[in-house]
Motif scaffolding. Structure first.
Motif, PDB file in Angstrom:
ATOM      1  N   THR A 195      -6.719   5.652   1.730  1.00 27.81           N
ATOM      2  CA  THR A 195      -6.655   5.723   0.273  1.00 27.81           C
ATOM      3  C   THR A 195      -7.242   4.467  -0.351  1.00 27.81           C
ATOM      4  O   THR A 195      -6.938   3.343   0.093  1.00 27.81           O
ATOM      5  N   ALA A 196      -8.081   4.658  -1.337  1.00 26.50           N
ATOM      6  CA  ALA A 196      -8.684   3.525  -2.058  1.00 26.50           C
ATOM      7  C   ALA A 196      -7.952   3.341  -3.380  1.00 26.50           C
ATOM      8  O   ALA A 196      -7.779   4.297  -4.144  1.00 26.50           O
ATOM      9  N   PHE A 197      -7.531   2.140  -3.636  1.00 24.29           N
ATOM     10  CA  PHE A 197      -6.795   1.829  -4.863  1.00 24.29           C
ATOM     11  C   PHE A 197      -7.763   1.263  -5.898  1.00 24.29           C
ATOM     12  O   PHE A 197      -8.526   0.333  -5.629  1.00 24.29           O
ATOM     13  N   THR A 198      -7.772   1.820  -7.082  1.00 23.86           N
ATOM     14  CA  THR A 198      -8.654   1.360  -8.168  1.00 23.86           C
ATOM     15  C   THR A 198      -7.807   0.918  -9.357  1.00 23.86           C
ATOM     16  O   THR A 198      -6.588   1.127  -9.388  1.00 23.86           O
ATOM     17  N   ASN A 199      -8.506   0.380 -10.345  1.00 21.04           N
ATOM     18  CA  ASN A 199      -7.863  -0.066 -11.596  1.00 21.04           C
ATOM     19  C   ASN A 199      -6.783  -1.107 -11.346  1.00 21.04           C
ATOM     20  O   ASN A 199      -5.786  -1.180 -12.066  1.00 21.04           O
ATOM     21  N   ILE A 200      -6.978  -1.920 -10.312  1.00 21.59           N
ATOM     22  CA  ILE A 200      -6.046  -3.016 -10.055  1.00 21.59           C
ATOM     23  C   ILE A 200      -6.705  -4.321 -10.512  1.00 21.59           C
ATOM     24  O   ILE A 200      -7.776  -4.691 -10.019  1.00 21.59           O
ATOM     25  N   THR A 201      -6.094  -4.972 -11.459  1.00 13.29           N
ATOM     26  CA  THR A 201      -6.616  -6.243 -11.990  1.00 13.29           C
ATOM     27  C   THR A 201      -5.624  -7.349 -11.712  1.00 13.29           C
ATOM     28  O   THR A 201      -4.528  -7.110 -11.200  1.00 13.29           O
ATOM     29  N   GLU A 202      -6.057  -8.560 -12.107  1.00 10.41           N
ATOM     30  CA  GLU A 202      -5.149  -9.690 -11.887  1.00 10.41           C
ATOM     31  C   GLU A 202      -3.893  -9.559 -12.729  1.00 10.41           C
ATOM     32  O   GLU A 202      -2.821 -10.026 -12.341  1.00 10.41           O
ATOM     33  N   LYS A 203      -4.025  -8.885 -13.884  1.00 19.46           N
ATOM     34  CA  LYS A 203      -2.861  -8.751 -14.768  1.00 19.46           C
ATOM     35  C   LYS A 203      -1.817  -7.782 -14.220  1.00 19.46           C
ATOM     36  O   LYS A 203      -0.613  -8.007 -14.357  1.00 19.46           O
ATOM     37  N   ASN A 204      -2.277  -6.702 -13.617  1.00 19.93           N
ATOM     38  CA  ASN A 204      -1.293  -5.702 -13.148  1.00 19.93           C
ATOM     39  C   ASN A 204      -1.064  -5.741 -11.642  1.00 19.93           C
ATOM     40  O   ASN A 204      -0.393  -4.892 -11.073  1.00 19.93           O
ATOM     41  N   ALA A 205      -1.666  -6.725 -10.952  1.00 16.42           N
ATOM     42  CA  ALA A 205      -1.519  -6.796  -9.492  1.00 16.42           C
ATOM     43  C   ALA A 205      -0.067  -7.040  -9.087  1.00 16.42           C
ATOM     44  O   ALA A 205       0.448  -6.442  -8.131  1.00 16.42           O
ATOM     45  N   GLY A 206       0.638  -7.925  -9.817  1.00 12.73           N
ATOM     46  CA  GLY A 206       2.040  -8.211  -9.478  1.00 12.73           C
ATOM     47  C   GLY A 206       2.928  -6.991  -9.675  1.00 12.73           C
ATOM     48  O   GLY A 206       3.767  -6.647  -8.820  1.00 12.73           O
ATOM     49  N   ALA A 207       2.707  -6.312 -10.808  1.00  9.96           N
ATOM     50  CA  ALA A 207       3.509  -5.116 -11.081  1.00  9.96           C
ATOM     51  C   ALA A 207       3.213  -4.008 -10.070  1.00  9.96           C
ATOM     52  O   ALA A 207       4.115  -3.280  -9.610  1.00  9.96           O
ATOM     53  N   PHE A 208       1.913  -3.893  -9.741  1.00 14.56           N
ATOM     54  CA  PHE A 208       1.546  -2.856  -8.766  1.00 14.56           C
ATOM     55  C   PHE A 208       2.170  -3.141  -7.401  1.00 14.56           C
ATOM     56  O   PHE A 208       2.619  -2.222  -6.708  1.00 14.56           O
ATOM     57  N   THR A 209       2.189  -4.428  -7.035  1.00 14.52           N
ATOM     58  CA  THR A 209       2.771  -4.799  -5.733  1.00 14.52           C
ATOM     59  C   THR A 209       4.254  -4.452  -5.681  1.00 14.52           C
ATOM     60  O   THR A 209       4.756  -3.900  -4.692  1.00 14.52           O
TER      61      THR A 209
ATOM     62  N   TYR B  57       5.806  -2.185  -7.564  1.00 10.79           N
ATOM     63  CA  TYR B  57       5.926  -0.735  -7.613  1.00 10.79           C
ATOM     64  C   TYR B  57       5.610  -0.121  -6.252  1.00 10.79           C
ATOM     65  O   TYR B  57       6.329   0.762  -5.761  1.00 10.79           O
ATOM     66  N   PHE B  58       4.536  -0.604  -5.638  1.00 10.50           N
ATOM     67  CA  PHE B  58       4.115  -0.050  -4.346  1.00 10.50           C
ATOM     68  C   PHE B  58       5.150  -0.343  -3.261  1.00 10.50           C
ATOM     69  O   PHE B  58       5.475   0.527  -2.436  1.00 10.50           O
ATOM     70  N   SER B  59       5.680  -1.550  -3.259  1.00  8.90           N
ATOM     71  CA  SER B  59       6.690  -1.916  -2.250  1.00  8.90           C
ATOM     72  C   SER B  59       7.952  -1.072  -2.409  1.00  8.90           C
ATOM     73  O   SER B  59       8.513  -0.560  -1.428  1.00  8.90           O
ATOM     74  N   THR B  60       8.390  -0.933  -3.676  1.00  2.73           N
ATOM     75  CA  THR B  60       9.601  -0.138  -3.931  1.00  2.73           C
ATOM     76  C   THR B  60       9.394   1.322  -3.530  1.00  2.73           C
ATOM     77  O   THR B  60      10.233   1.942  -2.862  1.00  2.73           O
ATOM     78  N   ALA B  61       8.265   1.894  -3.949  1.00  2.00           N
ATOM     79  CA  ALA B  61       7.974   3.294  -3.618  1.00  2.00           C
ATOM     80  C   ALA B  61       7.840   3.483  -2.109  1.00  2.00           C
ATOM     81  O   ALA B  61       8.281   4.502  -1.556  1.00  2.00           O
ATOM     82  N   SER B  62       7.244   2.503  -1.454  1.00  2.49           N
ATOM     83  CA  SER B  62       7.071   2.590   0.003  1.00  2.49           C
ATOM     84  C   SER B  62       8.420   2.600   0.716  1.00  2.49           C
ATOM     85  O   SER B  62       8.654   3.398   1.634  1.00  2.49           O
TER      86      SER B  62
END
Length: 358
Positions: free
Chosen positions: A37-51, A53-58
């Motif tokens: 899976t390729a992850f897109t729309n990840i910027t420096e601003k939302n990288a922390g939130a995405f991390t 979210y991804f860790s919790t969902a995982s």
């Protein structure tokens, strides 16, 4: 691994099965899809939130996979133990020795439990058979002894009656009458004992299937013969239709005549009323014998059917005519016919009911 396992080995096997399935599912449903899976729309601003979210969902996803695997395997384990426990119960308690079910057992503890229970049952069966054999041998010896004693008793009774026919002065005549009466009582005692011992013989040649019409006619003839001018006999047939009964006619008829004789002997009336009723309830045949002006004591209602039991509350005349064999014989006859006998006080009289399956 051997298919027979101990409980601890089965737990360990389930543990490794859960671990193996978890690793396979983790690779197939988490690591492999994530690597493709390729992850897109990840910027420096939302990288922390995405991390986050991804860790919790995982973790939630992985936990759900693990929970599903544990639940499924534990359910399978408990279901297997339940099935094998049921097999052991059916084989050991209910006597079901299905070899196909035996082959399904894999838990060593349950196999050993089944074997121990079967060994215990086998021991109990041997003890019961031994006691049954000893009781049969004892009753045969008692019957043989009673037969042997009847011969000299007949001689004594015959001589006493012969001497009574002659003129004998003094108290000797009264002594002869006492000897004759005692001989009659002993003869009755031995006959009852012999009849009781016959209920322990496994003789199937005397068993036959007979219609109720024939039996009722026979009962009426035999009962009227022994009660002629002694009682008012009333018969009542409440069967909806004629049925067939499989029984030992000789023993069953003797049991009925025994009850009728006792009804006459123990009645307080010189001319009692005896009602005999036939009925059918839930494939059970009932014959009830009720006699007026009589009743059973509390002791007899509690202990009837015990061999040689004599009611302490009975009168002296009743004790002299009761040897404690009659009701034991009736109860034994009902038992070998797969039924039972019940005593009760009903409508100012004594009621005896014999019930046997048809």
């Amino acid at each position: 691994m051997d298919r027979y396992l101990t409980f601890n080995q089965m737990i360990k096997q389930t543990y490794f099965k859960i671990l193996r399935q978890f690793l396979i599912n983790l690779f197939l449903f988490y690591l492999l899809p994530m690597s493709l899976t390729a992850f897109t729309n990840i910027t420096e601003k939302n990288a922390g939130a995405f991390t986050i979210y991804f860790s919790t969902a995982s973790w939630i996803y992985i936990s759900l996979i693990l929970l599903f695997i544990i639940t499924k395997n534990m359910r399978d384990l408990l279901e297997k133990i339940k099935q094998e426990t049921i097999i052991v119960y059916n084989q050991s308690i209910l006597g079901d020795t299905n070899e196909n079910d035996s082959a399904k057992l894999t838990l060593i503890e349950l196999i050993e439990t089944r074997q121990k229970i079967q060994e215990m049952q086998s021991t109990i069966k041997k003890i019961i058979q031994s006691e049954k054999q000893q009781k049969q041998e004892l009753m045969f010896q008692v019957s043989a002894a009673a037969h042997d004693l009847k011969t000299p008793l007949t001689v004594i009774q015959g001589n006493a009656q012969f001497l009574q026919s002659m003129y004998i002065p003094g108290n000797i005549g009264q002594c002869l009458e006492d000897i004759d009466l005692a001989s009659q009582q002993l003869n009755l005692y031995f006959n009852q004992l012999i009849n009781y011992s016959k209920t322990f013989y496994n003789d199937t040649s005397n068993w036959e299937s007979l219609s109720s019409d024939y039996l009722f006619e026979l009962f009426e003839q035999e009962i009227k013969l022994i009660t002629d001018k002694k009682a008012d006999i009333q018969f009542s047939n409440n069967l909806p239709a004629s049925i067939y009964l499989t029984l030992n006619l000789n023993l069953f008829l003797r049991a009925i005549l025994n009850i009728v004789n006792n009804a006459i002997d123990h009645s307080q009336s010189s001319y009692p009323t005896i009602k005999i009723n036939y009925k059918l309830i839930d494939n059970q045949f009932y014959i009830s014998i009720w006699n007026s002006d009589s009743s059973f004591t509390e002791n007899l209602l509690e202990k009837y059917g015990l061999l040689f039991y004599q009611d302490k509350q009975a009168t002296d005349s009743e004790k002299r005519s009761n040897f404690g064999i009659g009701l034991a014989f009736v109860k034994r006859v009902a038992k070998i016919h797969g039924g039972q006998v019940n005593l009760s006080n009903f409508d100012n009289g004594a009621l005896v009911t014999i019930c046997i399956p048809i």
